[in-house]
Design a protein around this motif. Structure first.
Motif, PDB file in Angstrom:
ATOM      1  N   LYS A   1       0.816  -1.222   0.000  1.00 26.44           N
ATOM      2  CA  LYS A   1       0.000   0.000   0.000  1.00 26.44           C
ATOM      3  C   LYS A   1       0.848   1.270   0.000  1.00 26.44           C
ATOM      4  N   PHE A   2       2.158   1.127   0.169  1.00 28.54           N
ATOM      5  CA  PHE A   2       3.013   2.310   0.102  1.00 28.54           C
ATOM      6  C   PHE A   2       2.940   2.920  -1.299  1.00 28.54           C
ATOM      7  N   ILE A   3       3.222   4.214  -1.391  1.00 35.90           N
ATOM      8  CA  ILE A   3       3.013   4.971  -2.630  1.00 35.90           C
ATOM      9  C   ILE A   3       4.286   5.724  -2.980  1.00 35.90           C
ATOM     10  N   THR A   4       4.754   5.587  -4.209  1.00 35.70           N
ATOM     11  CA  THR A   4       5.952   6.315  -4.621  1.00 35.70           C
ATOM     12  C   THR A   4       5.618   7.797  -4.799  1.00 35.70           C
ATOM     13  N   PRO A   5       6.609   8.677  -4.699  1.00 36.58           N
ATOM     14  CA  PRO A   5       6.342  10.106  -4.897  1.00 36.58           C
ATOM     15  C   PRO A   5       5.707  10.421  -6.248  1.00 36.58           C
ATOM     16  N   ASP A   6       6.158   9.772  -7.300  1.00 35.89           N
ATOM     17  CA  ASP A   6       5.568  10.025  -8.620  1.00 35.89           C
ATOM     18  C   ASP A   6       4.117   9.554  -8.679  1.00 35.89           C
ATOM     19  N   GLU A   7       3.834   8.421  -8.045  1.00 31.78           N
ATOM     20  CA  GLU A   7       2.450   7.949  -7.987  1.00 31.78           C
ATOM     21  C   GLU A   7       1.574   8.945  -7.240  1.00 31.78           C
ATOM     22  N   LEU A   8       2.079   9.443  -6.111  1.00 30.31           N
ATOM     23  CA  LEU A   8       1.291  10.393  -5.326  1.00 30.31           C
ATOM     24  C   LEU A   8       1.054  11.681  -6.115  1.00 30.31           C
ATOM     25  N   TYR A   9       2.082  12.175  -6.789  1.00 26.78           N
ATOM     26  CA  TYR A   9       1.900  13.365  -7.625  1.00 26.78           C
ATOM     27  C   TYR A   9       0.832  13.109  -8.689  1.00 26.78           C
ATOM     28  N   GLY A  10       0.817  11.900  -9.252  1.00 26.12           N
ATOM     29  CA  GLY A  10      -0.199  11.557 -10.246  1.00 26.12           C
ATOM     30  C   GLY A  10      -1.595  11.547  -9.648  1.00 26.12           C
ATOM     31  N   TYR A  11      -1.718  10.990  -8.437  1.00 24.90           N
ATOM     32  CA  TYR A  11      -3.016  10.990  -7.752  1.00 24.90           C
ATOM     33  C   TYR A  11      -3.474  12.422  -7.451  1.00 24.90           C
ATOM     34  N   LEU A  12      -2.555  13.239  -6.960  1.00 26.40           N
ATOM     35  CA  LEU A  12      -2.913  14.620  -6.624  1.00 26.40           C
ATOM     36  C   LEU A  12      -3.391  15.373  -7.860  1.00 26.40           C
ATOM     37  N   ASP A  13      -2.664  15.199  -8.949  1.00 24.04           N
ATOM     38  CA  ASP A  13      -3.049  15.851 -10.199  1.00 24.04           C
ATOM     39  C   ASP A  13      -4.403  15.334 -10.673  1.00 24.04           C
ATOM     40  N   GLY A  14      -4.603  14.021 -10.579  1.00 21.25           N
ATOM     41  CA  GLY A  14      -5.872  13.428 -10.989  1.00 21.25           C
ATOM     42  C   GLY A  14      -7.037  13.870 -10.132  1.00 21.25           C
ATOM     43  N   ALA A  15      -6.749  14.247  -8.889  1.00 23.68           N
ATOM     44  CA  ALA A  15      -7.788  14.710  -7.970  1.00 23.68           C
ATOM     45  C   ALA A  15      -8.118  16.191  -8.154  1.00 23.68           C
ATOM     46  N   GLY A  16      -7.393  16.858  -9.058  1.00 22.79           N
ATOM     47  CA  GLY A  16      -7.668  18.269  -9.301  1.00 22.79           C
ATOM     48  C   GLY A  16      -6.849  19.214  -8.459  1.00 22.79           C
ATOM     49  N   LEU A  17      -5.744  18.719  -7.914  1.00 23.47           N
ATOM     50  CA  LEU A  17      -4.851  19.542  -7.106  1.00 23.47           C
ATOM     51  C   LEU A  17      -3.564  19.829  -7.876  1.00 23.47           C
ATOM     52  N   ARG A  18      -2.854  20.867  -7.439  1.00 24.70           N
ATOM     53  CA  ARG A  18      -1.604  21.232  -8.101  1.00 24.70           C
ATOM     54  C   ARG A  18      -0.448  21.003  -7.140  1.00 24.70           C
ATOM     55  N   PRO A  19       0.327  19.931  -7.317  1.00 23.87           N
ATOM     56  CA  PRO A  19       1.485  19.702  -6.436  1.00 23.87           C
ATOM     57  C   PRO A  19       2.503  20.824  -6.588  1.00 23.87           C
ATOM     58  N   VAL A  20       2.972  21.361  -5.454  1.00 27.79           N
ATOM     59  CA  VAL A  20       3.912  22.481  -5.507  1.00 27.79           C
ATOM     60  C   VAL A  20       5.230  22.192  -4.787  1.00 27.79           C
ATOM     61  N   ASP A  21       5.280  21.112  -3.984  1.00 30.84           N
ATOM     62  CA  ASP A  21       6.520  20.839  -3.255  1.00 30.84           C
ATOM     63  C   ASP A  21       6.505  19.401  -2.749  1.00 30.84           C
ATOM     64  N   ARG A  22       7.695  18.817  -2.631  1.00 32.21           N
ATOM     65  CA  ARG A  22       7.822  17.532  -1.953  1.00 32.21           C
ATOM     66  C   ARG A  22       9.224  17.436  -1.367  1.00 32.21           C
ATOM     67  N   LYS A  23       9.278  16.869  -0.173  1.00 34.60           N
ATOM     68  CA  LYS A  23      10.560  16.702   0.519  1.00 34.60           C
ATOM     69  C   LYS A  23      10.532  15.400   1.310  1.00 34.60           C
ATOM     70  N   GLY A  24      11.712  14.965   1.734  1.00 39.27           N
ATOM     71  CA  GLY A  24      11.808  13.749   2.513  1.00 39.27           C
ATOM     72  C   GLY A  24      11.936  14.030   4.003  1.00 39.27           C
ATOM     73  N   PHE A  25      11.466  13.094   4.796  1.00 45.48           N
ATOM     74  CA  PHE A  25      11.741  13.072   6.233  1.00 45.48           C
ATOM     75  C   PHE A  25      12.759  11.954   6.440  1.00 45.48           C
ATOM     76  N   VAL A  26      13.950  12.308   6.899  1.00 44.86           N
ATOM     77  CA  VAL A  26      15.049  11.340   6.964  1.00 44.86           C
ATOM     78  C   VAL A  26      15.482  11.132   8.411  1.00 44.86           C
ATOM     79  N   PHE A  27      15.555   9.868   8.802  1.00 47.18           N
ATOM     80  CA  PHE A  27      15.969   9.526  10.172  1.00 47.18           C
ATOM     81  C   PHE A  27      17.471   9.303  10.223  1.00 47.18           C
ATOM     82  N   ASN A  28      18.125   9.950  11.199  1.00 41.67           N
ATOM     83  CA  ASN A  28      19.561   9.791  11.409  1.00 41.67           C
ATOM     84  C   ASN A  28      19.773   8.911  12.640  1.00 41.67           C
ATOM     85  N   PRO A  29      20.243   7.667  12.468  1.00 42.48           N
ATOM     86  CA  PRO A  29      20.405   6.772  13.615  1.00 42.48           C
ATOM     87  C   PRO A  29      21.534   7.169  14.547  1.00 42.48           C
TER      88      PRO A  29
END
Length: 248
Positions: free
Chosen positions: A196-224
């Motif tokens: 069920k995980f979603i790649t960033p490109d897939e999510l951008y496609g869903y957002l666009d298909g839903a009538g939204l305009r993606p404007v930014d994406r970033k990662g949350f990175v854990f430092n052990p």
């Protein structure tokens, strides 16, 4: 008239119902969210301030903004948004989360409108918001496009949605499932389903298909090493977040 609850998966709801009482325990089952929350808040507040021209150094920078927190849980995001002045509605499909959130808000002296229900219920009631927070929810719904389309209906023209989720690749399987659920035992086994995980490109496609305009994406990175999270403009390999707007 109520909309069909297409975003509600009874099995997913049951997982979080079972953990409801532990929302505000920083060392309990929601420890990963408590650790991630400062990073999430940094991203959310910066995006809202930029989109609506708000000064984060002022006392209540989000005053006059109506904000919806979908999958609000115990209120880990709703409460800081209310402190920043937003008029906050929190909705969750897990009924046991709502009294937990209500009690904690009352103890904190905050007025937050918590409701048991779904995004579809709010859309059917004609509710609308300046900001929709959609954090770690989309990977738990059966139809991401239908769900995000409902979220778009909940936004006012010119509104902002923040949506975070988990990438789908070998690294995310190793870290978000094997590491978090089996090795570190931060989460109960079975909390997430890798398919069920979603790649960033897939999510951008869903957002666009839903009538939204993606404007930014970033990662949350854990430092052990530092045992902390940080926002990354490049590393979206596991946890990541997006911002999108509804055309005016």
């Amino acid at each position: 008239m109520q909309a069909a609850e297409t975003s509600v998966d009874a099995g997913e709801v049951a997982k979080f119902e079972a953990m409801a009482a532990e929302w505000w325990d920083p060392n309990g089952k929601f420890k990963p969210l408590h650790m991630l929350n400062p990073c999430r808040l940094d991203y959310i507040t910066a995006q809202i301030a930029a989109e609506f021209g708000r000064d984060l150094s002022s006392d209540r920078p989000f005053a006059d903004l109506r904000l919806l927190d979908i999958g609000c849980g115990g209120g880990l995001l709703a409460e800081p948004m209310a402190r920043l002045g937003a008029d906050v509605v929190g909705v969750d499909a897990a009924a046991r989360n709502i009294p937990v959130a209500q009690t904690h808000a009352a103890q904190s002296g905050l007025e937050i409108d918590y409701r048991h229900g779904s995004a579809e219920d709010l859309a059917a009631a004609g509710e609308s918001f300046d900001v929709v927070l959609n954090m770690e929810v989309v990977e738990h719904v059966p139809d991401p496009l239908a769900y995000l389309t409902t979220c778009q209906l909940l936004l006012k023209p010119g509104g902002l949605m923040i949506c975070s989720t988990i990438n789908r690749n070998a690294k995310s399987f190793a870290m978000a499932i094997v590491g978090a659920e089996y090795v570190m035992r931060w989460l109960p086994k079975g909390t997430h389903e890798w398919r069920k995980f979603i790649t960033p490109d897939e999510l951008y496609g869903y957002l666009d298909g839903a009538g939204l305009r993606p404007v930014d994406r970033k990662g949350f990175v854990f430092n052990p090493v530092s045992w902390s999270w940080a926002i990354s403009p490049r590393d979206l390999s596991v946890n990541y977040v997006t911002a999108s707007t509804k055309p005016g």
